[in-house]
Design an enzyme around this catalytic site. Structure first.
Site, short mmCIF file in Angstrom:
data_model
loop_
_atom_site.label_atom_id
_atom_site.label_comp_id
_atom_site.label_asym_id
_atom_site.label_seq_id
_atom_site.Cartn_x
_atom_site.Cartn_y
_atom_site.Cartn_z
N TYR A 115 0.84 -1.20 0.00
CA TYR A 115 0.00 0.00 0.00
C TYR A 115 0.88 1.26 0.00
O TYR A 115 0.71 2.16 -0.82
CB TYR A 115 -0.91 -0.02 1.23
CG TYR A 115 -1.92 1.09 1.30
CD1 TYR A 115 -2.95 1.20 0.37
CD2 TYR A 115 -1.88 2.02 2.34
CE1 TYR A 115 -3.89 2.21 0.46
CE2 TYR A 115 -2.82 3.03 2.44
CZ TYR A 115 -3.84 3.12 1.51
OH TYR A 115 -4.77 4.13 1.62
N ASP A 116 1.84 1.26 0.92
CA ASP A 116 2.67 2.45 1.09
C ASP A 116 3.43 2.78 -0.19
O ASP A 116 3.47 3.93 -0.63
CB ASP A 116 3.69 2.23 2.22
CG ASP A 116 3.05 1.85 3.55
OD1 ASP A 116 1.83 1.59 3.55
OD2 ASP A 116 3.75 1.78 4.56
N GLU A 117 4.04 1.75 -0.78
CA GLU A 117 4.85 2.00 -1.98
C GLU A 117 3.97 2.31 -3.19
O GLU A 117 4.36 3.08 -4.06
CB GLU A 117 5.78 0.83 -2.26
CG GLU A 117 6.84 0.59 -1.19
CD GLU A 117 7.83 1.74 -1.01
OE1 GLU A 117 7.73 2.77 -1.70
OE2 GLU A 117 8.73 1.59 -0.16
N LYS A 148 1.28 4.01 -3.09
CA LYS A 148 0.89 5.42 -2.92
C LYS A 148 2.09 6.34 -3.14
O LYS A 148 1.94 7.45 -3.65
CB LYS A 148 0.26 5.63 -1.55
CG LYS A 148 -1.07 4.91 -1.36
CD LYS A 148 -2.17 5.47 -2.26
CE LYS A 148 -3.54 4.93 -1.92
NZ LYS A 148 -4.61 5.49 -2.75
N ARG A 179 -10.55 -2.07 10.01
CA ARG A 179 -9.82 -0.99 10.68
C ARG A 179 -10.33 -0.81 12.10
O ARG A 179 -11.41 -1.27 12.46
CB ARG A 179 -9.93 0.31 9.87
CG ARG A 179 -8.94 0.31 8.71
CD ARG A 179 -9.11 1.51 7.82
NE ARG A 179 -10.25 1.35 6.94
CZ ARG A 179 -10.48 2.11 5.88
NH1 ARG A 179 -9.64 3.06 5.55
NH2 ARG A 179 -11.53 1.89 5.12
N ASN A 217 -14.12 -1.81 13.52
CA ASN A 217 -14.04 -3.06 14.30
C ASN A 217 -14.60 -2.84 15.70
O ASN A 217 -15.46 -3.60 16.16
CB ASN A 217 -12.59 -3.54 14.43
CG ASN A 217 -12.17 -4.44 13.28
OD1 ASN A 217 -12.89 -4.60 12.31
ND2 ASN A 217 -10.99 -5.01 13.39
N GLY A 262 -1.98 -1.30 22.74
CA GLY A 262 -2.92 -0.20 22.49
C GLY A 262 -2.32 1.18 22.71
O GLY A 262 -3.03 2.18 22.69
N GLN A 320 -0.19 2.59 20.74
CA GLN A 320 0.03 3.27 19.45
C GLN A 320 -1.06 4.32 19.25
O GLN A 320 -2.19 4.14 19.70
CB GLN A 320 0.08 2.27 18.29
CG GLN A 320 -1.21 1.57 17.92
CD GLN A 320 -1.46 0.31 18.73
OE1 GLN A 320 -1.08 0.20 19.88
NE2 GLN A 320 -2.16 -0.66 18.14
N PRO A 357 2.47 1.35 12.38
CA PRO A 357 3.05 2.61 12.85
C PRO A 357 2.74 2.88 14.34
O PRO A 357 1.61 2.68 14.77
CB PRO A 357 2.39 3.67 11.95
CG PRO A 357 2.03 2.91 10.72
CD PRO A 357 1.64 1.54 11.18
N1 UDP Z 1 -6.14 -1.94 15.52
C1 UDP Z 1 -6.55 -2.54 16.69
N2 UDP Z 1 -7.65 -3.36 16.64
C2 UDP Z 1 -8.34 -3.61 15.51
C3 UDP Z 1 -7.93 -2.98 14.32
C4 UDP Z 1 -6.81 -2.16 14.37
O1 UDP Z 1 -5.97 -2.34 17.77
O2 UDP Z 1 -9.32 -4.39 15.57
C5 UDP Z 1 -4.98 -1.05 15.59
C6 UDP Z 1 -3.92 -1.25 14.50
O3 UDP Z 1 -2.98 -2.23 14.87
C7 UDP Z 1 -3.33 0.14 14.40
C8 UDP Z 1 -4.50 1.06 14.74
O4 UDP Z 1 -5.45 0.26 15.42
O5 UDP Z 1 -2.34 0.32 15.38
C9 UDP Z 1 -5.17 1.65 13.51
O6 UDP Z 1 -5.35 0.59 12.61
P1 UDP Z 1 -6.25 0.68 11.31
O7 UDP Z 1 -6.37 -0.72 10.80
O8 UDP Z 1 -7.50 1.40 11.64
O9 UDP Z 1 -5.46 1.54 10.26
P2 UDP Z 1 -3.99 2.15 10.16
O10 UDP Z 1 -4.06 3.45 10.87
O11 UDP Z 1 -3.00 1.23 10.83
O12 UDP Z 1 -3.77 2.27 8.71
#
Ligand code: UDP
Length: 318
Positions: A147-149, A151, A188, A192, A209, A211, A276
Site C-alpha cells: 500500500y505504502d509504496e 501510494k 480498521r 471493528n 494499544g 500506538q 506505525p
Molecule cells: N487496531 C486494533 N484493533 C483492531 C484494528 C486495528 O488495535 O481491531 C490497531 C492497529 O494495529 C493500528 C491502529 O489500530 O495500530 C489503527 O489501525 P487501522 O487498521 O485502523 O489503520 P492504520 O491506521 O494502521 O492504517
C-alpha cells in the site's frame, strides 16, 4: 452545462461521499468502481439522479470516458490494512497502473487530477507530528509496503506528469478518516470496535494499544478535498486529517463509553507487522492554503457513526 468529474472508487467510503458533494455542487459525476471493496449500497441513493452515472470497471485498464471532463479524482484502492494484506497485487496495480491510466485520461481531456495519497507514505514515522516535508520511514518489502509504496509511486508519477506535461495536479495525504459508510467488517480499528461493541464481542486491541492515531470525520475531509481541488492550483502534497491524537486503547474505551449497554470487554491481540507507533498530521499547510481545519469533534462524529452501524446491523440481521 454542468462541469463533469470522474471519481474512481466511487462506491467506497470516501468516494461515495465525494459523489454526494460534487452532485450537490452542481457537477455531473461519473463514478467508477470494480466493487472489490466498495459497495453499491453506498451509492444506490444516486441512481435516479440524471447527473450521475456509474460504471462497474477496473481502472487498472484503459479508461474511456466520452465527452468533456474537468476533474478526475482517483480514489480507487483497498485502504484497510486487512484488505491490502488480502489483495497485495491488486493494491499495487491500482496505485500504479490505475494512477497511470487516470493521469493519461486527465492529460487527454485537459482535466485537473486529484490523487488520494495517504499518511502511510510516512510509514512508521521518525518525525512527529508529520509535515509534508518529511520523506517517511517505509519498509518497501514489508507486508504493508504494497500500500505504502503504491501510494508513493502514485505521488511520484503524478509529479512527473505535472513536471513533464504541465498537467494540473493535486495530491492529498489522507490521515485516518471515519464516518457512515465504513463497512461493518472493514478491519480498521474504529469500525471493528463499533461493530464488536454493538454485537457484544470483545474489542480487539492490537499490541498494548499505546500506538496513536488521529481520526478525522468524513465531512471535514471532503470539505478539505473540495477546497484543494477547486479553490487552489497547488500541485504538491497536502496533509488532511485531524490533529487530535489518541491512543488506540483510549479509542476502544471511548467506543465502549458511547455504547453503555454493550457487554463487551477489551482483549489484546498481537500487533501487526510494521504497524506505525504514532501518527498525527501537521496541518499548518492546509490551514494556510485552504483556510481549513476539522470542525467535527469526536463528540459529534462518533455518535453519528455509531448510529449508522446500528442501522446497518439491524438491516443485515433482518
Ligand atoms: N487496531 C486494533 N484493533 C483492531 C484494528 C486495528 O488495535 O481491531 C490497531 C492497529 O494495529 C493500528 C491502529 O489500530 O495500530 C489503527 O489501525 P487501522 O487498521 O485502523 O489503520 P492504520 O491506521 O494502521 O492504517
Amino acid at each position: 452545462m454542468p462541469k463533469r468529474v470522474l471519481i474512481t472508487g466511487a462506491a467506497g467510503f470516501i468516494g461515495s461521499h465525494l459523489c454526494d458533494r460534487f452532485l450537490s455542487e452542481g457537477f455531473t459525476v461519473i463514478g467508477m468502481d470494480n466493487l472489490s471493496t466498495g459497495s453499491l449500497e453506498n451509492i444506490e441513493h444516486l441512481f435516479g439522479n440524471p447527473r450521475f452515472q456509474f460504471h462497474h470497471y477496473d481502472v487498472t485498464n484503459f479508461i474511456h470516458v466520452p465527452g468533456e471532463l474537468h476533474y478526475v479524482l482517483h480514489f480507487a484502492s483497498p485502504a484497510s490494512p486487512a484488505d491490502y494484506l488480502r489483495m497485495p497485487i491488486q493494491t499495487l496495480k491500482v496505485g500504479a497502473l490505475g494512477t497511470h491510466k487516470c493521469l493519461g485520461l486527465a492529460r487527454a481531456k485537459g482535466a485537473t487530477i486529484l490523487v488520494a495519497s495517504t499518511s502511510e507514505v510516512y510509514g512508521d514515522p521518525l518525525e512527529h507530528p508529520q509535515k509534508e516535508s518529511y520523506w517517511g520511514n517505509v519498509n518497501p518489502i514489508g507486508v504493508r509496503g504494497v500500500y505504502d509504496e503504491a501510494k508513493r509511486f502514485m505521488e511520484a508519477m503524478t509529479m512527473a506528469y505535472h513536471r513533464t506535461h504541465g498537467l494540473s495536479v493535486r495530491i492529498v495525504r489522507i490521515f485516518n478518516t471515519y464516518g457512515p459508510r465504513m463497512r461493518l467488517q472493514d478491519g480498521r480499528a474504529l469500525p471493528n470496535f463499533i461493530t464488536q461493541a454493538l454485537t457484544n464481542q470483545p474489542l480487539t486491541v492490537y499490541g498494548d494499544g499505546s500506538q496513536t492515531r488521529s481520526f478525522c470525520y468524513i465531512d471535514d475531509l471532503v470539505e478539505g478535498i473540495f477546497r484543494l481541488l477547486v479553490h487552489t492550483d497547488y500541485p504538491f502534497p497536502v496533509n488532511l486529517g485531524n490533529p487530535e491524537e489518541i491512543t488506540i486503547l483510549d479509542m476502544a474505551r471511548e467506543v465502549l463509553r458511547l455504547i453503555p449497554e454493550s457487554q463487551s470487554e477489551i482483549v489484546f491481540k498481537p500487533l501487526p507487522e510494521d504497524d506505525p507507533k504514532v501518527r498525527r498530521p501537521d496541518i499548518t499547510l492546509a490551514r494556510e492554503l485552504l483556510g481549513w481545519e476539522p470542525r467535527v469533534t469526536s463528540l459529534e462524529g462518533l455518535p453519528k457513526t455509531i448510529a449508522y452501524f446500528r442501522q446497518k446491523l439491524v438491516q443485515h440481521s433482518a
